[in-house]
Design a protein around this motif. Sequence first.
Motif, PDB file in Angstrom:
ATOM      1  N   UNK A 129       0.611   4.151  -2.706  1.00 43.93           N
ATOM      2  CA  UNK A 129       0.109   5.502  -2.423  1.00 43.93           C
ATOM      3  C   UNK A 129       1.233   6.447  -2.020  1.00 43.93           C
ATOM      4  N   UNK A 180       2.099   6.928   0.881  1.00 41.13           N
ATOM      5  CA  UNK A 180       1.764   7.487   2.186  1.00 41.13           C
ATOM      6  C   UNK A 180       1.717   6.386   3.239  1.00 41.13           C
ATOM      7  N   UNK A 181       2.138   6.716   4.467  1.00 43.25           N
ATOM      8  CA  UNK A 181       1.999   5.748   5.559  1.00 43.25           C
ATOM      9  C   UNK A 181       0.967   6.235   6.573  1.00 43.25           C
ATOM     10  N   UNK A 227       0.828  -1.210   0.000  1.00 45.24           N
ATOM     11  CA  UNK A 227       0.000   0.000   0.000  1.00 45.24           C
ATOM     12  C   UNK A 227       0.857   1.253   0.000  1.00 45.24           C
ATOM     13  N   UNK A 228       1.919   1.227   0.817  1.00 42.03           N
ATOM     14  CA  UNK A 228       2.799   2.388   0.908  1.00 42.03           C
ATOM     15  C   UNK A 228       3.471   2.654  -0.431  1.00 42.03           C
ATOM     16  N   UNK A 229       3.911   1.581  -1.113  1.00 43.88           N
ATOM     17  CA  UNK A 229       4.544   1.764  -2.416  1.00 43.88           C
ATOM     18  C   UNK A 229       3.541   2.342  -3.411  1.00 43.88           C
TER      19      UNK A 229
END
Lengths: 341, 341
Positions: free
Chosen positions: B60, B62-63, B56-58
């Motif tokens: 978007x 965003x964390x 997900x981080x890759x």
Amino acid sequence: MRRQTVTLKDVARAANVSPSTASQALSGTGRMTEATRRAVVEAAQKLNYRPNAVAQGLRTGSVRSIGLHHLHAGDRFASDYFREFVTGVLDGTQRADYDLTLLSSNPQVPRNRVPRVDGVIIADPIADDLRARQLLDSGLPVVAGEHPPDGMPDCPVIAADHAGALRQILDRAAAHGVRRPAFVGPDANSGWGVLLRAEFERWCADQGLPGATGESRFGDLSVAEHRRVIGELLAREPATDLLVLSSEPIVQGALTALEAAGRRVGSDVLLACCGDSPTLAMTAPPTTAVDLHPRALGMACAELLIRLVEHDAEPPEAPVLLPAEVRWRASLPGGARVPLG
Amino acid sequence: MRRQTVTLKDVARAANVSPSTASQALSGTGRMTEATRRAVVEAAQKLNYRPNAVAQGLRTGSVRSIGLHHLHAGDRFASDYFREFVTGVLDGTQRADYDLTLLSSNPQVPRNRVPRVDGVIIADPIADDLRARQLLDSGLPVVAGEHPPDGMPDCPVIAADHAGALRQILDRAAAHGVRRPAFVGPDANSGWGVLLRAEFERWCADQGLPGATGESRFGDLSVAEHRRVIGELLAREPATDLLVLSSEPIVQGALTALEAAGRRVGSDVLLACCGDSPTLAMTAPPTTAVDLHPRALGMACAELLIRLVEHDAEPPEAPVLLPAEVRWRASLPGGARVPLG
């Protein structure tokens, strides 16, 4: 035009060291002179070198941060207990140079995603907190600070020795001649509430005394609501000569309810609280309470979790209990017998 | 054997909804009945579905966590100011459902890596804090809570209006007949110290009054050390009739130094502090102090940073100043003139 990426090799070349020395200099590891380390840091700054955190995380699998979940994280710095607990967690993370991520809490809405941390501490796990359950199911290493209620997934637990402290209070109250004890604390939503209630009922059964109980809601800070609960208990059980209460707001409610009922705390009714706070030393009369050492608890949680994350310890099979100490005050003195009534 | 990965599609199928509805249900977004959302959450729990955070981080970038850096994060819950500031930051992160990462601080040792956060708040930036500099150079969006000292890289700043509050105090002291004002606050390591000192010196020059100054170290909580600094200033400038001090520990040191010198606060010497704390209302006499509204400041920092992270705002070019209010007390009354001496 895409901006040229500065690599570790570029930094090493500019500082006239090997790439591995450059890497060690920037990570604060390795053996080198301060001048060398400084030269690398300055070269990295000059070139605007940015270590790729995502790539590093994929390589090492670690982000050097642990999470802390609490039901109402945003409101809780008003609570002395939670503030001390967080300070203790920071004592532990700071020593290992980990970051501490305070996880956004909303018990009714699931989290967007698993937080980007190496493991999680769940402070005061509550059964109906959806996010606590998600974290327990996330596959991340978890340590619970206090007992999870029945029905939640298993995890290592560190807790204060509530039962031991409660027994000391009850035994002392019995020595003062108490015959009609009552307990008010959280319902089955809280593992802590369940433990206190069970210990109270076991003690009453052992002594052959009737034990009255009332229920509060975990985390409820409303003094008026607690005054109502205690008022109802006193109306139902007018001969009550000991009130053991789980936390400070219930004590505040009880003091007004007892005054309205014409009862005198410390003489015709004894009072004790299962968690201490600075205000309990300032009530009239001062309230006997259990110092749960929340800072030590927070630090123990952080240390165990970091060891689990670093595969440096096995998860303990039984809950680890830390000592809790009764602070004896005039509402239930630890010393000579009080003539009751 | 490798465990089969449960995907969002599996969850959607089990809950009999589309994958996009399942995604919205799990992220707490979208429009649907509570029953639908619950069905998806229950399906996800039953299937042990784990959103892949790294993927997900890759995707978007965003964390959903912002970092908070402070020089001595681990020690600072003892400080009312920092506790209130953190509470305000949590007000802001909680509202946007972001996590808050308290960054491990050690001013002398560089961080291992850029923290895994979307942006960073630097509270009270100090010149000789290596980690604050690293963060400013990291490429992450940064908001400073208070003015960075000269020589640090530029970033958006939100600060209390210290100069405005200080001028109110000085003008009021002049109305009381003060002729020999003195200021003690942090040295050039602190942008806040530099600002207060410059404002004090400007005001003295405007009034044609001599202004004495002394230096403290930012974050020094030692009352004995401050007593020494104030004692030396009083020995050098015995006619001092106003002491303006940057923070509470200096006031505590000043009160003992003034008592030892036989001076009476509020009558032959006036006293004010540039930051308030509950203890300043309890000194003898109570100390006039500036309420910096740290909770509002923390929340404003979080809100601006999250807007910058989400590309929802442009960085403000000038520091954003939030109002600060003088709490007038007996050490320097806001009302009628005090006959000095």
